[in-house]
Design a protein around this motif. Structure first.
Motif, PDB file in Angstrom:
ATOM      1  N   THR A  38     -11.710  -2.896  65.059  1.00 25.01           N
ATOM      2  CA  THR A  38     -10.915  -3.910  64.386  1.00 25.01           C
ATOM      3  C   THR A  38     -10.593  -5.013  65.385  1.00 25.01           C
ATOM      4  O   THR A  38     -10.923  -4.892  66.576  1.00 25.01           O
ATOM      5  N   ILE A  80     -11.112 -10.243  57.983  1.00 31.52           N
ATOM      6  CA  ILE A  80     -10.663  -9.085  57.218  1.00 31.52           C
ATOM      7  C   ILE A  80     -11.845  -8.556  56.416  1.00 31.52           C
ATOM      8  O   ILE A  80     -12.798  -9.291  56.150  1.00 31.52           O
ATOM      9  N   ARG A 104       0.846  -7.304  59.108  1.00 32.06           N
ATOM     10  CA  ARG A 104       0.113  -6.282  59.868  1.00 32.06           C
ATOM     11  C   ARG A 104       0.864  -5.910  61.144  1.00 32.06           C
ATOM     12  O   ARG A 104       1.002  -4.724  61.474  1.00 32.06           O
ATOM     13  N   LEU A 130      -7.901  -2.586  60.097  1.00 26.41           N
ATOM     14  CA  LEU A 130      -8.119  -2.958  58.700  1.00 26.41           C
ATOM     15  C   LEU A 130      -9.309  -2.179  58.157  1.00 26.41           C
ATOM     16  O   LEU A 130     -10.446  -2.656  58.126  1.00 26.41           O
ATOM     17  N   SER A 173      -6.223  -1.292  55.140  1.00 32.57           N
ATOM     18  CA  SER A 173      -6.535  -2.680  54.790  1.00 32.57           C
ATOM     19  C   SER A 173      -5.939  -3.031  53.425  1.00 32.57           C
ATOM     20  O   SER A 173      -5.414  -4.131  53.227  1.00 32.57           O
TER      21      SER A 173
END
Length: 576
Positions: A148, A367, A399, A407, A412
Motif C-alpha cells: 500500500t 486507491i 485513513r 487499502l 479499503s
C-alpha cells in the motif's frame, strides 16, 4: 543453465473475479481444466477470495465440490492455491481457532496445496495460526504482505495540521516496513512470501528495489502479485523478473489486463528474450486461451471492460518488428531503472494487444478501483454524486485517523464508506463522524487487530467509547445455528463439517444455499419413489394391454387386476 521462473496462474480465481464478477460456473471451469492440466503451471489459484460466496449466491453450487472437482481433474500437475484472510478468513471479525483450523485442514484435504494468507492490516499475529494449521495439514503456507502507499495529503491539510501544531505522519509504508513484515512471517514458519499489490499501485522502480531487498533478506521463495488497473502492472512484473523474483502471478490473455493481472503471454515473450524458462506447455496455453474467449463471450453481461484482447498464438505468430523491438526496449529500461520510459513502452505493448487503457482516476487517487466505484455508487444512491471529489479529499484524513490501514479488502471499503459518511455529515452541517459504520467503530476499537499507526486514544474514545486498544475476544463468539428440518425427514441444515464451515463463514448466503439443497434432495427422493411406482404401474398396464380378451377375463376373475388404471401417480405439488 537457464534460470527458472515459476508461474502462478490466477485465471480461474483472481482473473474471473476482477473482470467477470466471479460468475464462471462449474461447467465452464471444467471445460478449460484439461488444457490447464496439459499446461503444467507451477500453481493455479482456483479458490478463496470471492469464489465460495459467489458460487453459492449466484450459481447455486457447492464451493467444496468445485474445489474437489478441480483437484480431481488437475491431479498433481499443478499446485492448487487459495486465498484467505488469516484470522478473519472471509469476514470482518476474527474467528475462534477451531474454525480457522477446520477451514485450513479441510481446504488442504479437498485439494489446496498452497494457501495464500493475508491480513488487511498487515498484522502478522492475524496470520500466525493459519501458517501453523496449513503446514500441520500438509500444505504450503504462502504468507502475504499487502502493498500500500502512504496517504497523500493536500497542501491545505498540511497547513491545517501545522496551525494545530500537529505533524502528519509520512513515510509509513517504506521498503523497510515491507521487508520487516516479510522477515517476521518467515520467522513464523512461512514457506514462501508474496508481495500482494491488490490495487496495482506499486510502480516498476519500487517493485525492483523491493524484490531485490527481499531476495537479499529472505531464505524462502518470493512471489509477486499485482494488477494492471492504473497502468503499472506489466512494467512492475518485468522489473520483478529482472530483480530475481521466484514466482510471478499472471492470467491467460483473455482473463488478463485492466483490473486483472498481467497477461502470461506477454510475460512469456519477455522470458524468451531473457533466456528464462517457465516450464509451461505453450501449445496448451493457446488452446486454453481460445476456450476462455468462448467463456468470456458467454459472460458478456458481467464483462467489466468489453474489450477483447488481440488473438495471439505463442507457438506460431510473429510480432511486427516495432513491437518486438519494444520488448527489447522494455527489458533495457527495466534493467536501467528508467521508470517513465519503461511505463511508456509497456503501455504501448498493452495497447497493441488491445488491453484496456490505464485508469487515471485510480492512479491519481492511489486507491483500489473497487473502492472508488463503491464510493461513487454509495453517493449515487443518495443522489449526491457531486460530493465525490470532496469524499476523495477526505480519504487520507479518515485513513490516518483509524490507524492508516492498507487499502485492501475489507479495510479499503471501511475507509471509503466512512469518507462518504463524513462528506454527508459535512453536507448536513453536522460534525465529521456523526455518522459512522459499525465496521469503522470496530476498526478504531482494535477488534480487527493492530493498525500500522497507533490510533489516538482520544479519537478512539470519541468513536468507540474506549481509550485502549480492545482486541476481539473469541470467547464471546457464537456459532451459527444448525437447525433440523423435520418436515424434510429430520435432516440438519449442515450435514458435515464442510457445510458447517460454510455456515460459519458465510452465514446468510450459506443458510439459503444449504436449505435449498435439503429441499431439492428431499423432493428428489419423493420423485424417485413416485417414478418407481409409475414405471411399475405402466409395466403392469402394458402387460395387461398385450393380453388376449380371454387372458384379461381370467385375470379379472382371479382378482389380479381389481383397480383402476391411472396415467400418473400423485406427485408432490410443484413436481407434476
Amino acid at each position: 543453465m537457464k534460470r527458472k521462473l515459476l508461474i502462478r496462474d490466477v485465471t480461474l480465481r483472481d482473473g474471473q473475479q476482477s473482470l467477470f464478477a466471479t460468475r464462471m460456473n462449474q461447467a465452464q471451469v471444467e471445460r478449460v481444466l484439461p488444457h490447464f492440466k496439459e499446461i503444467g503451471f507451477f500453481a493455479m489459484e482456483v479458490w478463496g477470495g470471492a469464489v465460495p460466496d459467489s458460487v453459492m449466491r449466484y450459481l447455486h453450487e457447492n464451493p467444496w465440490e468445485r474445489l474437489e472437482s478441480i483437484k480431481k481433474m488437475i491431479g498433481d500437475t499443478s499446485n492448487l492455491t487459495a486465498l484467505s484472510r488469516g484470522r478473519n478468513l472471509f469476514g470482518y471479525n476474527p474467528y475462534p481457532e477451531e474454525v480457522i483450523e477446520g477451514f485450513n485442514r479441510n481446504s488442504v484435504q479437498s485439494g489446496i496445496s498452497v494457501m495464500r494468507i493475508f491480513d488487511a492490516l498487515n498484522d502478522v499475529d492475524n496470520i500466525k495460526s493459519s501458517i501453523k494449521y496449513v503446514k500441520d495439514s500438509g500444505g504450503i503456507a504462502d504468507a502475504t504482505v499487502c502493498y500500500t502507499v502512504d496517504p497523500h495529503f493536500s497542501t491545505k491539510d498540511k497547513m491545517k495540521a501545522l496551525l494545530h501544531a500537529k505533524l502528519l505522519q509520512t513515510r509509513i509504508f517504506t521498503k523497510a516496513y515491507f521487508v520487516e513484515k516479510a522477515v517476521q512471517l518467515q520467522e513464523m514458519g512461512a514457506n514462501m512470501i508474496t508481495i500482494k499489490d491488490m490495487a496495482g499501485l506499486i510502480p516498476p522502480g519500487k517493485t525492483g528495489r523491493l524484490i531485490h531487498l527481499l531476495k537479499k533478506e529472505l531464505d524462502i521463495p518470493v512471489d509477486f502479485h499485482t494488477h494492471c488497473t492504473p497502468g503499472f502492472g506489466l512494467a512492475s512484473a518485468l522489473t520483478a523478473i529482472v530483480n530475481g523474483v521466484d514466482i510471478l502471478d499472471t492470467a491467460l490473455m483473455n482473463f488478463a489486463g485492466g483490473s486483472a493481472a498481467p497477461a502470461f503471454e506477454i510475460i512469456q515473450l519477455f522470458c524468451d528474450k531473457l533466456n528464462i524458462e517457465t516450464g509451461v506447455e505453450l501449445s496448451a496455453v493457446v488452446k486454453a486461451n481460445k476456450e476462455l474467449l468462448s467463456i468470456r463471450e458467454e459472460l458478456a453481461e458481467f464483462d467489466s471492460t468489453k474489450k477483447i484482447p488481440r488473438e495471439f498464438d505463442l507457438t506460431r505468430d510473429k510480432l511486427p518488428f516495432d513491437i518486438d523491438r519494444m520488448l527489447d526496449l522494455a527489458i533495457g529500461y527495466a534493467k536501467a531503472d528508467k521508470d517513465d520510459d519503461l511505463l511508456t513502452v509497456c503501455q504501448q505493448l498493452e495497447r497493441y494487444f488491445n488491453f484496456p487503457d490505464p485508469d487515471d482516476k485510480v492512479r491519481m487517487a492511489e486507491i483500489p478501483g473497487g473502492m472508488y466505484s463503491n464510493m461513487l455508487a454509495q453517493l449515487k444512491q443518495l443522489k449526491l454524486e457531486k460530493l465525490l471529489p470532496r469524499a476523495m479529499e477526505l480519504i487520507p484524513q479518515v485513513r490516518m485517523a483509524c490507524g492508516c490501514p492498507p487499502l485492501v479488502t475489507p479495510t479499503s471499503q471501511i475507509v471509503g464508506v466512512q469518507a462518504v459518511n463524513c462528506v454527508i455529515d459535512e453536507n448536513k452541517g453536522v460534525p465529521f463522524y456523526t455518522t459512522k459504520s459499525i465496521q469503522f467503530v470496530n476498526l478504531v476499537k482494535g477488534i480487527y487487530g493492530k493498525t500500522p499507526v497507533p490510533v489516538d486514544p482520544e479519537f478512539r474514545y470519541k468513536i468507540a467509547g474506549v481509550r485502549h486498544e480492545t482486541p476481539y475476544d473469541t470467547r464471546y463468539y457464537k456459532r451459527q445455528e444448525n437447525p433440523v428440518f423435520w418436515e424434510y425427514g429430520g435432516v440438519p441444515l449442515a450435514s458435515n463439517e464442510k457445510e458447517q464451515l460454510l455456515l460459519e463463514l458465510f452465514p446468510s448466503v450459506a443458510h439459503e444455499f444449504l436449505k435449498k439443497r435439503v429441499e431439492d434432495h428431499y423432493l428428489a427422493e419423493i420423485w424417485a419413489v413416485e417414478e418407481e411406482k409409475r414405471i411399475k404401474i405402466q409395466k403392469e398396464k402394458d402387460a395387461y394391454d398385450s393380453m388376449t380378451p380371454e387372458e384379461k377375463e381370467k385375470r379379472l376373475i382371479d382378482g389380479l387386476y381389481n383397480f383402476e388404471w391411472t396415467d400418473q401417480p400423485d406427485y408432490p405439488i410443484g413436481l407434476s
